[in-house]
Scaffold this active site. Structure first.
Site, mmCIF file in Angstrom:
data_model
loop_
_atom_site.group_PDB
_atom_site.id
_atom_site.type_symbol
_atom_site.label_atom_id
_atom_site.label_comp_id
_atom_site.label_asym_id
_atom_site.label_seq_id
_atom_site.Cartn_x
_atom_site.Cartn_y
_atom_site.Cartn_z
ATOM 1 N N SER A 1 -6.369 -0.326 13.296
ATOM 2 C CA SER A 1 -7.014 1.102 13.263
ATOM 3 C C SER A 1 -7.845 0.897 14.473
ATOM 4 C CB SER A 1 -8.105 1.193 12.201
ATOM 5 O OG SER A 1 -9.016 2.224 12.343
ATOM 6 N N GLY B 1 -0.469 7.944 0.475
ATOM 7 C CA GLY B 1 -0.644 7.878 1.743
ATOM 8 C C GLY B 1 0.519 7.632 2.646
ATOM 9 N N ILE B 2 -0.057 6.975 3.757
ATOM 10 C CA ILE B 2 0.816 6.288 5.020
ATOM 11 C C ILE B 2 1.949 5.550 4.267
ATOM 12 C CG2 ILE B 2 0.889 4.966 7.026
ATOM 13 C CD1 ILE B 2 -2.141 5.819 7.528
ATOM 14 N N GLY B 3 1.514 4.565 3.497
ATOM 15 C CA GLY B 3 2.673 3.966 2.968
ATOM 16 C C GLY B 3 3.797 4.549 2.042
ATOM 17 N N GLY C 1 0.789 -1.187 -0.037
ATOM 18 C CA GLY C 1 -0.094 0.017 0.052
ATOM 19 C C GLY C 1 0.960 1.350 0.104
ATOM 20 N N ALA C 2 1.846 1.237 -0.951
ATOM 21 C CA ALA C 2 2.941 2.231 -0.521
ATOM 22 C C ALA C 2 2.958 3.244 -1.784
ATOM 23 C CB ALA C 2 4.386 1.738 -0.394
ATOM 24 N N TYR D 1 -15.176 -2.878 8.075
ATOM 25 C CA TYR D 1 -13.909 -2.577 8.328
ATOM 26 C C TYR D 1 -13.151 -2.591 9.800
ATOM 27 C CZ TYR D 1 -9.794 0.867 8.075
ATOM 28 O OH TYR D 1 -8.751 1.586 8.293
#
Length: 274
Positions: free
Chosen positions: A130, A14-16, A10-11, A156
C-alpha cells in the site's frame, strides 16, 4: 494461466476475490483462501476453485493451511490477506494484530510453501502492499507499540512497509531459483476491508468515497504481475497501480534486519535462537 496452480489469500471478498475470478477465467486452478468459511466457499464454487479457511491472526491456522495446500507445485502465491485495526490488540501469538496478519502470517506461509514454489518452472510471490507505507515508523524493537503510541494509520503503514521490504529481501534470497517476488499498491479501493475501522467507513460513505476504485480495478496490478511475460523484469519491484515506483523508507539493510527479526518472532531460520 492454463494448468497453473494459484493460491490467493484474502480471496473471500474484495481485491482477492476479483483477482481469483480473473485468474480462474484465464485457466488457472485457484486455491481460494479466506477467513469466512461461507464467503470463501461461495467464491470457490463460483470460479471452480478449492476453498481453504484460515485466520491469519492465528499462526497455527497458517501452519495448518500450508499442510492443506497439498499441491506438488505452486505457480503463483498471492499474499493478499490483510486488515486494518482501529485499536491495538495482540493476537494469541503475542504479536500486534495488524502486523501479524499483514506481514508475519504471509511471511510464514511463504516460508512453508517455498519448496512447492521452487518446484514450479517460474513461480511468483505477489504481495499486496500500500501507498500507506509512507506513514510507517518501523522500529524493529517496538513492533507491538509498547513504547511508541499506537496509531491506526501508522500501524497499518508499518505493516505495508514490511510487505515491501519482505518482497525485496525475498527476491534477493531467491535469486537463481526461478522464483520471483513483487508487490503492489492497489489504489483506493472501496471494499469491506475497512469493516473494522469507523473513520475509513465514514470516508467511503462520503462523496469522496465515490472516487474509490472497484475491486476489479484494484485487482488489475495483481493480475498483471501474475501474467506478465517476463517475471524477472518485475522481480523485487513495487508497483503503484500499474506503474513501477520507488517506495519510501526502504534499504537492503533494513530489509535484511526485518527478515531476521521476523524469523526470530516465528522461531524459524538461522536467527531463531540467537
Amino acid at each position: 494461466m492454463d494448468g497453473k496452480t494459484v493460491v490467493v489469500t484474502g480471496a473471500s471478498a474484495g481485491i482477492g476475490a476479483a483477482g481469483a475470478r480473473k485468474l480462474a477465467a484465464l485457466g488457472a486452478n485457484v486455491a481460494v483462501v479466506g477467513r469466512s468459511k461461507e464467503k470463501t466457499t461461495k467464491i470457490a464454487k463460483e470460479i471452480g476453485g478449492t476453498p481453504y479457511v484460515a485466520d491469519f491472526a492465528k499462526l497455527d491456522d497458517v501452519r495448518r493451511l500450508a499442510d492443506e495446500l497439498d499441491y506438488p507445485h505452486i505457480d503463483i502465491l498471492a499474499n493478499n490477506a490483510g486488515l486494518i485495526s482501529g485499536k491495538k490488540v495482540l493476537t494469541p501469538d503475542g504479536i500486534e494484530t495488524t502486523f501479524q496478519v499483514n506481514h508475519v502470517a504471509p511471511f510464514l506461509l511463504t516460508h512453508l510453501l517455498l519448496d512447492r514454489l521452487k518446484a514450479a518452472p517460474e513461480a511468483r510471490v505477489i504481495t499486496t502492499a500500500s501507498a500507506s507505507h509512507t506513514f510507517a515508523r518501523l522500529d524493529l524493537d517496538d513492533l507491538n507499540f509498547d513504547t511508541h503510541k499506537y496509531g491506526t494509520q501508522r500501524a497499518y503503514g508499518t505493516s505495508k512497509l514490511a510487505n515491501i521490504l519482505f518482497t525485496q529481501e525475498l527476491s534477493r534470497r531467491l535469486a537463481g531459483t526461478g522464483v520471483t517476488a513483487s508487490s503492489f499498491h492497489p489504489g483506493p479501493v472501496g471494499t469491506e476491508f475497512f469493516r473494522d475501522n469507523g473513520l475509513f467507513k465514514l470516508v467511503l460513505r462520503s462523496p469522496i468515497g465515490r472516487l474509490a476504485l472497484t475491486p476489479e480495478q484494484g485487482a488489475r496490478p495483481l493480475v498483471h504481475l501474475a501474467t506478465v511475460s517476463d517475471a524477472q523484469s518485475v522481480n523485487g519491484a513495487y508497483f503503484s497501480r500499474m506503474n513501477r515506483r520507488q517506495p519510501r523508507g526502504t534499504s537492503p539493510e533494513l530489509a535484511a534486519r526485518l527478515w531476521t527479526k521476523t524469523e526470530q518472532l516465528l522461531g524459524i531460520g538461522d536467527q531463531a535462537n540467537s
